[in-house]
Design a protein around this motif. Structure first.
Motif, short mmCIF file in Angstrom:
data_model
loop_
_atom_site.label_atom_id
_atom_site.label_comp_id
_atom_site.label_asym_id
_atom_site.label_seq_id
_atom_site.Cartn_x
_atom_site.Cartn_y
_atom_site.Cartn_z
N CYS A 44 0.84 -1.20 0.00
CA CYS A 44 0.00 0.00 0.00
C CYS A 44 0.87 1.25 0.00
O CYS A 44 0.61 2.22 -0.73
CB CYS A 44 -0.93 0.01 1.22
SG CYS A 44 -2.15 -1.32 1.24
N PHE A 45 1.92 1.22 0.81
CA PHE A 45 2.84 2.35 0.87
C PHE A 45 3.58 2.53 -0.45
O PHE A 45 3.69 3.65 -0.99
CB PHE A 45 3.83 2.16 2.01
CG PHE A 45 4.95 3.16 2.03
CD1 PHE A 45 4.73 4.45 2.44
CD2 PHE A 45 6.23 2.79 1.64
CE1 PHE A 45 5.76 5.39 2.44
CE2 PHE A 45 7.26 3.71 1.63
CZ PHE A 45 7.02 5.02 2.04
N LEU A 46 4.08 1.44 -1.00
CA LEU A 46 4.84 1.52 -2.25
C LEU A 46 4.00 2.05 -3.40
O LEU A 46 4.51 2.67 -4.34
CB LEU A 46 5.42 0.16 -2.61
CG LEU A 46 6.47 -0.42 -1.64
CD1 LEU A 46 6.96 -1.77 -2.13
CD2 LEU A 46 7.64 0.54 -1.47
N CYS A 47 2.68 1.82 -3.34
CA CYS A 47 1.78 2.27 -4.41
C CYS A 47 1.77 3.79 -4.55
O CYS A 47 1.42 4.31 -5.62
CB CYS A 47 0.35 1.78 -4.13
SG CYS A 47 -0.10 0.36 -5.16
N LEU A 48 2.17 4.50 -3.50
CA LEU A 48 2.14 5.96 -3.58
C LEU A 48 3.15 6.49 -4.58
O LEU A 48 3.02 7.62 -5.06
CB LEU A 48 2.40 6.59 -2.20
CG LEU A 48 1.15 6.79 -1.33
CD1 LEU A 48 0.67 5.48 -0.74
CD2 LEU A 48 1.39 7.80 -0.23
#
Length: 429
Positions: free
Chosen positions: A245-249
């Motif tokens: 989820c974090f990397l998707c930013l």
């Protein structure tokens, strides 16, 4: 860094506000530079001042820009124009040439007799520039006096850490403040990240483990722990469900204010929201859990809320520029995603591309090798000029034709929010 945890910047903030608003005698354009070679919270300070009520009331028009290395001059003009609340309808502005854009901008803003949108005659315009390079500041305004940010004092470092952690039992924190000051060495981003890490673990034993671990990275000269080390530890300590989820930013452009609605829908579509249940899961349950994921990431200070809705829920969020610079190359190296930038050259590669984002360019740069395993495509090209609407259809048709022989077509995410009238294949429309 959140605007509400700025500490030790009162004098600089006051001076910045004075230079912005004291234009009774100085009506010509002034550039005010915030300079520091280290990550000391320049952007956080500038953003905090930019959003102040008195600053919003003082200036009729404001624009916030992140100028990337591959930004074209036209991109810059469009970014400015789209943030200016002027009278009249802004029709087909993307179709204008650079010369037309400048002329339109000057006409609408009554900026005659100037050659660039920043050179404003006698109306008290101000530009805040944040940079690590003092030469840039001197070239922009050779006669100006940059505001230089300094490291925090030990007392200010402790104050900031207490605000970030928000731990009710300050006795616990007092036992660690000496070690925290040594590790962070008065760098605000380091303090904020470490505070977020401490907020996510149990006091005392686990805090001791973190400080002991990081103390090993202190050099013989007792220099601060490298910020990258704390970034790596903060990411390592994230629950496994939050890491993708974090990397998707990093799919979004640098310094981009991401709609939380759009982000949560992306997480759900990707299958990142995991509910341990054998019964059917409603969309509402997935949305609630996605919101909880967002809140947990915010609590770690890995991302921050940019704007809020009237009823108090997050409207937009963002990843700091520093973290973006760290994680985007890593994401691309491991094949988590691929970004096409403005004016970037895309080369053939054997690397499997599963997520692709186009920033400011059309999908015509998308190579055949990038479509074979693609499961997510996000576009940020909102311009009407060119054939971006047809290019999306061409990309999808290529994917369909390549996968038809295998009898499968799996596309989890197709995010075209803002793309001008995309022409989609019949099978998708």
């Amino acid at each position: 860094m959140q605007h509400d945890v700025l500490v030790g910047r009162g004098d600089v903030e006051k001076e910045l506000i004075t230079r912005l608003t004291d234009n009774e005698e100085e009506k010509s354009l002034c550039v005010i530079s915030l300079v520091s070679e280290e990550a000391l919270g320049k952007t956080a300070l500038a953003r905090n001042v930019y959003n102040r009520v008195d600053i919003r009331q003082h200036f009729q028009c404001r624009a916030w820009l992140h100028v990337a290395k591959d930004f074209t001059y036209k991109d810059l003009l469009l970014a400015i124009i789209k943030q200016i609340p002027i009278c009249g309808v802004l029709a087909d502005v993307e179709l204008m040439s650079e010369h037309q854009l400048i002329g339109w901008y000057l006409h609408q803003s009554c900026l005659a007799r100037v050659s660039t949108p920043f050179t404003v005659a006698a109306n008290g315009s101000r530009v805040i520039l944040t940079t690590r390079n003092s030469k840039v500041a001197s070239e922009v305004d050779p006669w100006g006096h940059p505001l230089k940010l300094m490291r925090l004092s030990d007392e200010e470092s402790c104050e900031l850490f207490l605000k970030v952690v928000n731990e009710a039992n300050h006795d616990n924190l007092n036992n660690f403040k000496v070690g925290i000051v040594r590790i962070c060495r008065s760098l605000p981003p380091t303090i904020v990240l470490l505070g977020g890490l401490f907020s996510s673990i149990q006091p005392n034993d686990e805090w001791s483990g973190v400080t002991d671990h990081l103390s090993q990275y202190l050099g013989d000269d007792d220099q601060s722990v490298d910020l990258l080390t704390i970034v790596a530890l903060s990411y390592h300590e994230l629950p496994y469900v939050l890491k993708p989820c974090f990397l998707c930013l990093t799919l979004f452009p640098k310094a981009y204010e991401i709609s939380t609605r759009r982000l949560l829908q992306l997480w759900i579509a990707e299958g990142f929201i995991q509910i341990s249940t054998t019964t059917a899961t409603s969309v509402l349950e997935l949305e609630d859990l996605a919101k909880a994921y967002l809140e947990e990431l915010v609590s770690t200070n890995m991302i921050e809320i940019a704007t809020w809705k009237e009823h108090g829920s997050p409207k937009t969020c963002r990843m700091s520029s520093f973290l973006y610079n760290v994680f985007l190359p890593k994401d691309e190296d491991i094949g988590f995603l691929q970004i096409h930038h403005c004016n970037s050259h895309v080369h053939e590669s054997n690397q499997i591309i599963r997520r692709l984002a186009d920033h400011y360019v059309g999908v015509k740069s998308t190579l055949e090798s990038h479509t074979q395993h693609l499961c997510s495509y996000v576009s940020f090209k909102a311009q009407k000029q060119g054939t971006s609407n047809r290019e999306v259809g061409t990309l999808l048709n290529t994917i369909i034709s390549k996968r038809r022989s295998r009898g499968i077509f799996l596309m989890k995410v197709l995010d075209l929010e803002g793309v001008y009238k995309p022409l989609l294949p019949e099978k998708l429309s």
